[in-house]
Design a protein around this motif. Structure first.
Motif, PDB file in Angstrom:
ATOM      1  N   ALA A 147       0.834  -1.211   0.000  1.00  0.00           N
ATOM      2  CA  ALA A 147       0.000   0.000   0.000  1.00  0.00           C
ATOM      3  C   ALA A 147       0.869   1.261   0.000  1.00  0.00           C
ATOM      4  O   ALA A 147       0.565   2.231  -0.709  1.00  0.00           O
ATOM      5  CB  ALA A 147      -0.940  -0.009   1.204  1.00  0.00           C
ATOM      6  N   ALA A 148       1.952   1.264   0.771  1.00  0.00           N
ATOM      7  CA  ALA A 148       2.860   2.418   0.802  1.00  0.00           C
ATOM      8  C   ALA A 148       3.527   2.607  -0.560  1.00  0.00           C
ATOM      9  O   ALA A 148       3.651   3.737  -1.049  1.00  0.00           O
ATOM     10  CB  ALA A 148       3.911   2.240   1.900  1.00  0.00           C
ATOM     11  N   LEU A 149       3.949   1.509  -1.177  1.00  0.00           N
ATOM     12  CA  LEU A 149       4.578   1.592  -2.493  1.00  0.00           C
ATOM     13  C   LEU A 149       3.588   2.108  -3.536  1.00  0.00           C
ATOM     14  O   LEU A 149       3.922   2.951  -4.372  1.00  0.00           O
ATOM     15  CB  LEU A 149       5.121   0.223  -2.919  1.00  0.00           C
ATOM     16  CG  LEU A 149       6.221  -0.400  -2.061  1.00  0.00           C
ATOM     17  CD1 LEU A 149       6.585  -1.783  -2.584  1.00  0.00           C
ATOM     18  CD2 LEU A 149       7.442   0.481  -1.985  1.00  0.00           C
ATOM     19  N   GLN A 150       2.366   1.598  -3.488  1.00  0.00           N
ATOM     20  CA  GLN A 150       1.361   2.015  -4.461  1.00  0.00           C
ATOM     21  C   GLN A 150       0.960   3.475  -4.282  1.00  0.00           C
ATOM     22  O   GLN A 150       0.700   4.174  -5.266  1.00  0.00           O
ATOM     23  CB  GLN A 150       0.139   1.095  -4.386  1.00  0.00           C
ATOM     24  CG  GLN A 150       0.441  -0.292  -4.922  1.00  0.00           C
ATOM     25  CD  GLN A 150      -0.669  -1.292  -4.669  1.00  0.00           C
ATOM     26  OE1 GLN A 150      -1.390  -1.204  -3.678  1.00  0.00           O
ATOM     27  NE2 GLN A 150      -0.802  -2.251  -5.575  1.00  0.00           N
ATOM     28  N   ALA A 151       0.926   3.958  -3.049  1.00  0.00           N
ATOM     29  CA  ALA A 151       0.615   5.369  -2.812  1.00  0.00           C
ATOM     30  C   ALA A 151       1.701   6.257  -3.422  1.00  0.00           C
ATOM     31  O   ALA A 151       1.408   7.269  -4.072  1.00  0.00           O
ATOM     32  CB  ALA A 151       0.477   5.636  -1.313  1.00  0.00           C
ATOM     33  N   GLU A 152       2.959   5.871  -3.230  1.00  0.00           N
ATOM     34  CA  GLU A 152       4.059   6.643  -3.821  1.00  0.00           C
ATOM     35  C   GLU A 152       4.038   6.518  -5.336  1.00  0.00           C
ATOM     36  O   GLU A 152       4.311   7.491  -6.051  1.00  0.00           O
ATOM     37  CB  GLU A 152       5.403   6.190  -3.246  1.00  0.00           C
ATOM     38  CG  GLU A 152       6.587   7.005  -3.727  1.00  0.00           C
ATOM     39  CD  GLU A 152       6.604   8.455  -3.256  1.00  0.00           C
ATOM     40  OE1 GLU A 152       7.578   9.152  -3.576  1.00  0.00           O
ATOM     41  OE2 GLU A 152       5.660   8.925  -2.582  1.00  0.00           O
ATOM     42  N   GLN A 153       3.731   5.343  -5.842  1.00  0.00           N
ATOM     43  CA  GLN A 153       3.606   5.136  -7.293  1.00  0.00           C
ATOM     44  C   GLN A 153       2.595   6.116  -7.878  1.00  0.00           C
ATOM     45  O   GLN A 153       2.880   6.782  -8.881  1.00  0.00           O
ATOM     46  CB  GLN A 153       3.169   3.706  -7.576  1.00  0.00           C
ATOM     47  CG  GLN A 153       2.758   3.455  -9.016  1.00  0.00           C
ATOM     48  CD  GLN A 153       2.010   2.145  -9.188  1.00  0.00           C
ATOM     49  OE1 GLN A 153       2.253   1.171  -8.484  1.00  0.00           O
ATOM     50  NE2 GLN A 153       1.086   2.111 -10.126  1.00  0.00           N
ATOM     51  N   GLY A 212       4.920  12.320 -13.947  1.00  0.00           N
ATOM     52  CA  GLY A 212       5.402  11.865 -15.245  1.00  0.00           C
ATOM     53  C   GLY A 212       6.115  10.533 -15.236  1.00  0.00           C
ATOM     54  O   GLY A 212       6.550  10.057 -16.285  1.00  0.00           O
ATOM     55  N   ALA A 213       6.264   9.906 -14.083  1.00  0.00           N
ATOM     56  CA  ALA A 213       6.879   8.576 -14.020  1.00  0.00           C
ATOM     57  C   ALA A 213       5.881   7.535 -14.526  1.00  0.00           C
ATOM     58  O   ALA A 213       4.668   7.762 -14.517  1.00  0.00           O
ATOM     59  CB  ALA A 213       7.290   8.244 -12.588  1.00  0.00           C
ATOM     60  N   ILE A 243       8.399  -1.998  -6.653  1.00  0.00           N
ATOM     61  CA  ILE A 243       7.847  -1.491  -7.913  1.00  0.00           C
ATOM     62  C   ILE A 243       8.966  -0.804  -8.677  1.00  0.00           C
ATOM     63  O   ILE A 243       9.588   0.138  -8.180  1.00  0.00           O
ATOM     64  CB  ILE A 243       6.682  -0.511  -7.675  1.00  0.00           C
ATOM     65  CG1 ILE A 243       5.544  -1.223  -6.921  1.00  0.00           C
ATOM     66  CG2 ILE A 243       6.189   0.059  -9.003  1.00  0.00           C
ATOM     67  CD1 ILE A 243       4.388  -0.305  -6.542  1.00  0.00           C
ATOM     68  N   THR A 244       9.222  -1.284  -9.893  1.00  0.00           N
ATOM     69  CA  THR A 244      10.205  -0.644 -10.769  1.00  0.00           C
ATOM     70  C   THR A 244       9.461   0.364 -11.629  1.00  0.00           C
ATOM     71  O   THR A 244       8.461   0.033 -12.261  1.00  0.00           O
ATOM     72  CB  THR A 244      10.925  -1.677 -11.646  1.00  0.00           C
ATOM     73  OG1 THR A 244      11.525  -2.667 -10.812  1.00  0.00           O
ATOM     74  CG2 THR A 244      12.001  -1.013 -12.507  1.00  0.00           C
ATOM     75  N   MET A 245       9.975   1.596 -11.624  1.00  0.00           N
ATOM     76  CA  MET A 245       9.357   2.668 -12.397  1.00  0.00           C
ATOM     77  C   MET A 245      10.374   3.271 -13.356  1.00  0.00           C
ATOM     78  O   MET A 245      11.573   2.996 -13.251  1.00  0.00           O
ATOM     79  CB  MET A 245       8.801   3.746 -11.448  1.00  0.00           C
ATOM     80  CG  MET A 245       7.722   3.212 -10.509  1.00  0.00           C
ATOM     81  SD  MET A 245       6.837   4.504  -9.614  1.00  0.00           S
ATOM     82  CE  MET A 245       5.792   5.153 -10.941  1.00  0.00           C
ATOM     83  N   LEU A 246       9.874   4.103 -14.264  1.00  0.00           N
ATOM     84  CA  LEU A 246      10.719   4.833 -15.203  1.00  0.00           C
ATOM     85  C   LEU A 246      10.510   6.320 -14.960  1.00  0.00           C
ATOM     86  O   LEU A 246       9.369   6.777 -14.817  1.00  0.00           O
ATOM     87  CB  LEU A 246      10.336   4.488 -16.642  1.00  0.00           C
ATOM     88  CG  LEU A 246      10.347   3.004 -17.014  1.00  0.00           C
ATOM     89  CD1 LEU A 246       9.852   2.817 -18.446  1.00  0.00           C
ATOM     90  CD2 LEU A 246      11.723   2.403 -16.836  1.00  0.00           C
ATOM     91  N   GLU A 288      15.288   3.661 -15.232  1.00  0.00           N
ATOM     92  CA  GLU A 288      14.689   2.850 -14.188  1.00  0.00           C
ATOM     93  C   GLU A 288      15.064   3.333 -12.794  1.00  0.00           C
ATOM     94  O   GLU A 288      16.176   3.778 -12.565  1.00  0.00           O
ATOM     95  CB  GLU A 288      15.138   1.386 -14.308  1.00  0.00           C
ATOM     96  CG  GLU A 288      14.702   0.677 -15.543  1.00  0.00           C
ATOM     97  CD  GLU A 288      15.749   0.733 -16.661  1.00  0.00           C
ATOM     98  OE1 GLU A 288      16.795   1.378 -16.460  1.00  0.00           O
ATOM     99  OE2 GLU A 288      15.499   0.164 -17.727  1.00  0.00           O
ATOM    100  N   PHE A 289      14.107   3.212 -11.880  1.00  0.00           N
ATOM    101  CA  PHE A 289      14.360   3.366 -10.448  1.00  0.00           C
ATOM    102  C   PHE A 289      13.339   2.498  -9.729  1.00  0.00           C
ATOM    103  O   PHE A 289      12.341   2.084 -10.325  1.00  0.00           O
ATOM    104  CB  PHE A 289      14.290   4.831  -9.997  1.00  0.00           C
ATOM    105  CG  PHE A 289      12.928   5.478 -10.105  1.00  0.00           C
ATOM    106  CD1 PHE A 289      12.102   5.548  -8.978  1.00  0.00           C
ATOM    107  CD2 PHE A 289      12.496   6.028 -11.283  1.00  0.00           C
ATOM    108  CE1 PHE A 289      10.858   6.156  -9.062  1.00  0.00           C
ATOM    109  CE2 PHE A 289      11.247   6.653 -11.365  1.00  0.00           C
ATOM    110  CZ  PHE A 289      10.425   6.713 -10.265  1.00  0.00           C
ATOM    111  N   CYS A 290      13.616   2.174  -8.502  1.00  0.00           N
ATOM    112  CA  CYS A 290      12.725   1.276  -7.761  1.00  0.00           C
ATOM    113  C   CYS A 290      12.101   1.976  -6.566  1.00  0.00           C
ATOM    114  O   CYS A 290      12.745   2.760  -5.889  1.00  0.00           O
ATOM    115  CB  CYS A 290      13.496   0.059  -7.249  1.00  0.00           C
ATOM    116  SG  CYS A 290      14.071  -1.022  -8.561  1.00  0.00           S
ATOM    117  N   LEU A 291      10.839   1.649  -6.321  1.00  0.00           N
ATOM    118  CA  LEU A 291      10.205   1.983  -5.057  1.00  0.00           C
ATOM    119  C   LEU A 291      10.397   0.751  -4.201  1.00  0.00           C
ATOM    120  O   LEU A 291       9.942  -0.339  -4.535  1.00  0.00           O
ATOM    121  CB  LEU A 291       8.713   2.277  -5.247  1.00  0.00           C
ATOM    122  CG  LEU A 291       8.391   3.484  -6.124  1.00  0.00           C
ATOM    123  CD1 LEU A 291       6.883   3.674  -6.212  1.00  0.00           C
ATOM    124  CD2 LEU A 291       9.061   4.738  -5.611  1.00  0.00           C
TER     125      LEU A 291
END
Length: 144
Positions: free
Chosen positions: A101-107, A114-115, A131-134, A140-143
């Motif tokens: 839930a914390a990762l998804q909130a930051e996502q 724009g990520a 969670i890997t994001m762009l 790439e960066f990771c949450l």
């Protein structure tokens, strides 16, 4: 014992200021004051030769704890996976559904900047969710 060295993390990119301002929002970093004698970074940039204008930008941790981030324009675009990436530590100490839930909130917050999401790795009994994001240029960066 060796002395601890300060580090700077450098990013190759097409639009240094755009990418730097994205990372300011992600990390709570700030743009440092312009060099002495200039009222703004735009004024400083305008004083440079045309071929180097807009070629670099930086941001810093306002508390002086994290590394300086430096963004430099390069002519080539991103072709393959990063060899080094940042882990944005938003789920430290959390497990299971609370961590996700914390990762998804930051996502969700970072998508508004724009990520984009690249990959969601759910907890598997050995590793916790990640969670890997762009970023805005596809790095790439990771949450985590």
């Amino acid at each position: 014992m060796a002395d601890v060295r300060m580090i700077q993390v450098a990013f190759d990119c097409a639009e240094p200021e755009r990418v730097a301002r994205f990372w300011c929002e992600v990390l709570g970093y700030v743009v440092p004051p312009p060099p002495a004698g200039f009222e703004s970074w735009a004024a400083f940039d305008a004083s440079l030769p045309a071929e180097v204008q807009g070629s670099a930008f930086a941001c810093v941790d306002p508390n002086g704890v994290g590394p300086r981030l430096f963004f430099q324009r390069v002519p080539e675009g991103k072709v393959v996976k990063n060899r080094v990436h940042l882990d944005v530590r938003v789920g430290t100490g959390l497990v299971g559904a609370e961590r996700l839930a914390a990762l998804q909130a930051e996502q969700a917050r970072l998508e508004k900047l724009g990520a984009t999401v690249f990959q969601v790795q759910l907890a598997d009994g050995f590793n916790e969710s990640c969670i890997t994001m762009l970023d805005v240029e596809g790095n790439e960066f990771c949450l985590d």
